[in-house]
Design a protein around this motif. Structure first.
Motif, short mmCIF file in Angstrom:
data_model
loop_
_atom_site.label_atom_id
_atom_site.label_comp_id
_atom_site.label_asym_id
_atom_site.label_seq_id
_atom_site.Cartn_x
_atom_site.Cartn_y
_atom_site.Cartn_z
N ILE A 1 84.23 25.89 41.99
CA ILE A 1 82.84 25.97 41.58
C ILE A 1 82.53 25.03 40.57
O ILE A 1 83.11 24.56 39.82
N LEU A 2 81.08 24.47 40.98
CA LEU A 2 80.33 23.53 40.06
C LEU A 2 79.33 24.18 39.55
O LEU A 2 78.29 24.64 40.28
N ILE A 3 79.12 24.47 38.11
CA ILE A 3 78.27 25.26 37.59
C ILE A 3 77.42 24.34 36.42
O ILE A 3 78.21 23.59 35.94
N THR A 4 76.27 24.43 36.64
CA THR A 4 75.53 23.76 35.43
C THR A 4 75.54 24.40 34.16
O THR A 4 75.56 25.61 33.96
N GLU A 5 75.42 23.64 32.84
CA GLU A 5 75.05 23.99 31.78
C GLU A 5 73.99 23.25 30.77
O GLU A 5 73.70 22.04 31.39
N CYS A 6 74.10 23.67 29.61
CA CYS A 6 72.84 22.83 28.93
C CYS A 6 73.44 21.68 28.10
O CYS A 6 74.91 21.63 28.17
N VAL A 7 72.89 20.81 27.73
CA VAL A 7 73.25 19.67 26.86
C VAL A 7 74.22 20.13 25.58
O VAL A 7 73.72 20.98 24.90
N CYS A 8 75.33 19.63 25.39
CA CYS A 8 76.16 19.86 24.21
C CYS A 8 76.46 21.57 24.18
O CYS A 8 76.19 22.20 23.11
N ASN A 9 76.75 22.07 25.30
CA ASN A 9 76.98 23.34 25.30
C ASN A 9 77.94 24.12 24.35
O ASN A 9 79.13 23.36 24.28
N PRO A 10 77.72 24.88 23.29
CA PRO A 10 78.68 25.28 22.62
C PRO A 10 80.07 25.63 23.37
O PRO A 10 80.17 26.07 24.29
N PHE A 11 81.25 25.42 22.66
CA PHE A 11 82.71 25.40 23.05
C PHE A 11 82.80 27.14 23.34
O PHE A 11 83.46 27.38 24.53
N GLN A 12 82.31 27.94 22.74
CA GLN A 12 82.53 29.50 22.80
C GLN A 12 81.86 29.90 24.13
O GLN A 12 82.37 30.65 24.95
N SER A 13 80.73 29.38 24.34
CA SER A 13 79.95 29.82 25.73
C SER A 13 80.61 29.22 26.89
O SER A 13 80.94 29.92 27.95
N ARG A 14 81.09 27.83 27.01
CA ARG A 14 81.91 27.34 28.17
C ARG A 14 83.34 27.90 28.35
O ARG A 14 83.83 28.43 29.28
N SER A 15 84.07 28.50 27.25
CA SER A 15 85.32 29.00 26.97
C SER A 15 85.25 30.50 27.79
O SER A 15 85.80 30.99 28.51
N LYS A 16 83.96 31.20 27.44
CA LYS A 16 83.70 32.50 28.00
C LYS A 16 83.25 32.54 29.44
O LYS A 16 83.90 33.28 30.34
N MET A 17 82.56 31.50 29.64
CA MET A 17 82.10 31.32 31.25
C MET A 17 83.49 30.91 31.99
O MET A 17 83.63 31.75 33.25
N ALA A 18 84.51 30.09 31.62
CA ALA A 18 85.78 29.88 32.28
C ALA A 18 86.74 31.09 32.43
O ALA A 18 87.18 31.65 33.47
N GLU A 19 86.86 31.83 31.37
CA GLU A 19 87.20 33.23 31.38
C GLU A 19 86.80 34.02 32.50
O GLU A 19 87.51 34.78 33.18
#
Length: 724
Positions: free
Chosen positions: A119-137
């Motif tokens: 999966i290659l998924i886009t995110e916003c600039v300087c996405n918070p670590f918590q949001s990126r971690s929850k998306m990976a989980e």
């Protein structure tokens, strides 16, 4: 999980090998998903979720993205409105995000919850670590994705257009999105996140602002301004003004150019049915039916009247026969003789006979004069009806005394009624005599008569209005014509003010010592002076108003052009406004200043209460934040200012942004504004091209790394764009 959607499900999911990545552009407005290497995403839908209940079965269904509005009549949506997983372009509601991903994978053709593609998924600039971690989980543990890569959507769009020669390696990427606007500087083809900046304003705020303005301008059509419709109107009609102040003055003056820039939206309108005038045959037919119905009613009334006359005549004959029999009965035997008839005395029988004769004359339509004459002949003095009135009380028993009081009351009431009848009769005669005189004067000289009537009407109306003004404010105007701020004393007439003066004087004189009021006889003369019987001010105006009403009716009869004056002192007498029928113009929505006023908040966010910088100012802020500075670097950045994102589609955006950046840059600085080939889909296309490259697996982190290293691998993850 049942879905409701108009998007068809793809059936070629199994044709792609597991080495082909899935590309997701997870935007705050739209969700786009497709296969790496393709130029168009397979599935595009609104990034919102709604979960209503079916009205019949009670089953909860999931509505993701766009749907058929006609289906909502079968569901209860009162407790479940559209919800988004984003807050200022950051995913924070992962329960909703799971519904979005379920729907996206389902429409892509995946069977089950296991996804064996990277999966290659886009995110916003300087996405918070918590949001990126929850998306990976969510992707690893729920869908079993083998590997994940994160990338910024604006960076993918910049690199994609760089490949096509639209922008240079060094430049500024300005991305006005749905809820936020980002500015990212690029140096040697790589984004410099140290110099990026963000403003919490985007297309959502423009639509919401436009919806508010239209609702205030057309409150009767507020239900027409749904979110989807206002969004379409915004994309169709709005533009960026080169100079907002000059553009606003143009519309303020109402010139021909402003009329040409005004747009019209015609709402559905059905003209009311026009009633054609009835034909002569129809009018004659209705008149015949009406005449027939009237004849029938007249016959019924005549039959009822004849029956009533017969009943009264029979009753009159019966009472006359009873009186004849009473003439032959002794006085002391009369009560026993009348016991079977329901009457008590001979006087009661005579009174009943009088009433019956009066009713009979009234039923036959006899004039009132004959009725009054009959009553006088029957009982001229009332002596026979009230025999106890001339007998002293000491000669009567207690029961007879009570009966005497009752007879006295009846006689007084009867006499008062007779006097009132006589007064009304005299007033009617006087009115007829006056009308005859007026008619004779009118026939002798119509013009002079009409002139005198108008003069008298004017004089009386002025007197009545003056009295009402005096009654309202006592003749004081306090230097103006308004009477709403006067005191109570100013609203009193002359007699009431004199009464108040006497009371005040008496209270002042008696309040100094012992209260001896009433000890002297002359003290009681004060009440005579304050008596309301001496106040004759309220009697004359009633006569004036009655005469004014008579003159008004008379003028309306003889002068068709006469218009009576309205009573301005009484708000209830003002005629209520008449409502006109709605026309096609009432269902027209005009877009004038709203066309450029709403998108102007991208450059002036403080208009809607967001105290942040606009697009042009953000470019200067981003350049100043760079760790490496220099005149040459700044000129290279401003020589390639790249616009992408849905809100960059407004006409005039490039010209306005260039003028704004030129105001904050030194004179002569090179400034070039370029726009993406497709500001909406270029982010997904750039990500698709990157995921199709052979070196893409080196930019991902796998599920094994996530389970082994935990969230630290997500924290240290950094995506590189130099290989694109």
């Amino acid at each position: 999980m049942p879905f409701i959607s108009q998007i068809q499900r793809h059936s070629d999911y199994r044709l792609f090998p597991s080495s082909t990545p899935i590309v997701i552009d997870n935007g705050a407005s739209y969700f786009r998903i497709g296969w790496a290497g393709e130029t168009e995403p397979r599935v595009i839908f609104r990034n919102i979720v709604q979960r209503p209940r079916h009205k019949a079965t009670g089953e909860t269904v999931t509505i993701v993205g766009d749907h058929d509005p006609t289906l909502l009549k079968y569901f209860d949506c009162t407790r479940s409105g559209p919800r988004s997983a984003f807050d200022s372009n950051v995913v924070f509601q992962f329960e909703i995000m799971e519904y979005i991903l379920d729907f996206g994978f389902d429409r892509l053709g995946a069977n089950g919850s296991q996804i064996d593609h990277s999966i290659l998924i886009t995110e916003c600039v300087c996405n918070p670590f918590q949001s990126r971690s929850k998306m990976a989980e969510l992707l690893f543990e729920t869908y079993g994705v083998p590997s994940i890569a994160y990338g910024v959507d604006a960076a993918f769009s910049y690199k994609y257009n760089q490949q096509h020669g639209v922008c240079d390696k060094d430049g500024l990427a300005i991305c006005p999105g749905f809820t936020t606007t980002h500015v990212i500087p690029f140096i040697d083809g790589e984004p410099m996140y140290q110099g990026s900046c963000r403003t919490n304003i985007g297309g959502y705020h423009i639509t919401d602002y436009m919806k508010q303005l239209l609702s205030l301008k057309y409150p009767h059509h507020m239900a027409r301004f749904s979110w989807e419709k206002v969004e379409d109107l915004k994309m169709e009609h709005c533009y960026i003004a080169p100079d907002y102040v000059s553009e606003a003055r143009l519309f303020q003056k109402g010139t021909k150019e402003a009329e040409d820039k005004t747009r019209l939206w015609q709402l559905p309108w059905v003209p009311p049915p026009t009633e054609e005038p009835p034909s002569e045959e129809e009018i004659a037919r209705k008149a015949a039916i009406k005449e027939k119905q009237g004849q029938r009613l007249r016959e019924m009334a005549e039959a009822k009247r004849s029956s009533r006359i017969n009943e009264l005549e029979n009753e009159s004959h019966g009472l006359e026969f009873l009186l004849q029999q009473l003439e032959q009965v002794e006085e002391h035997d009369i009560p026993s003789f009348l016991s079977a008839t329901g009457y008590v005395s001979k006087q009661e029988v005579e009174s009943a006979l009088l009433k019956v004769r009066q009713s009979l004359l009234k039923a036959k339509g006899e004039p009132k004069a004959e009725q009054a004459e009959l009553e006088e002949k029957t009982d001229p003095a009332g002596g026979e009806r009230f025999p106890l009135l001339n007998i002293p009380d000491n000669m009567l028993t207690p029961e007879q005394v009570k009966e005497k009081k009752r007879q006295l009351f009846l006689k007084t009431t009867s006499e008062g009624r007779q006097r009132a009848k006589q007064k009304r009769y005299e007033e009617e005669l006087e009115r007829e005599r006056r009308n005859q005189q007026d008619e004779q004067k009118r026939l002798e000289n119509p013009e002079l008569y009409l002139e005198q009537l108008h003069a008298k009407y004017k004089d009386l109306s002025e007197k009545v209005e003056q009295r009402k003004r005096l009654k309202t404010n006592g003749g004081h105007t306090n230097g103006n014509s308004f009477s709403g701020s006067v005191g109570r004393g100013e609203r009193l007439n002359a007699a009431q003010r004199e009464r108040m003066r006497l009371l005040t004087t008496a209270a002042f004189d008696r309040g100094k010592g012992e209260d001896t009021f009433g000890a002297r006889d002359e003290d009681w003369q004060l009440y005579k002076l304050m008596s309301k019987d001496n106040d004759d001010d309220d009697e004359a105006p009633d006569e004036h108003e009655a005469e004014l009403a008579r003159l008004t009716s008379r003028l309306q009869e003889v002068d068709p052009t006469f218009v009576p004056k309205t009573d301005t002192t009484n708000p209830q007498s003002v005629e209520a406004p008449r409502f006109r029928p709605l026309t096609q113009e009432d269902f027209q929505i005009f877009f004038g200043v709203e066309r450029f006023r709403c998108p102007e908040i991208l450059f002036n966010p403080n208009w809607i209460g967001i105290d942040q910088a606009g697009l042009d100012e953000m470019a200067g802020v981003s350049i100043r934040r760079l760790p490496t500075k220099g005149q040459e670097l700044e000129e290279r950045l401003t020589s390639s200012v790249f616009l992408t994102g849905g809100s960059s589609l407004f006409p005039g955006m490039s010209e306005r942004l260039e003028a704004g950046i030129r105001m904050i840059r030194p004179c002569g600085s090179p400034i070039r504004i370029v726009k993406a080939l497709d500001p909406i889909l270029d982010a997904w296309r750039g990500a698709s091209a990157y995921a199709a490259a052979s070196h893409f697996p080196t930019q991902t982190f796998t599920k094994e790394d996530y389970y082994e290293k935990g969230e630290d691998c997500v924290r240290r993850y950094q995506f590189r764009y130099y290989t694109l």
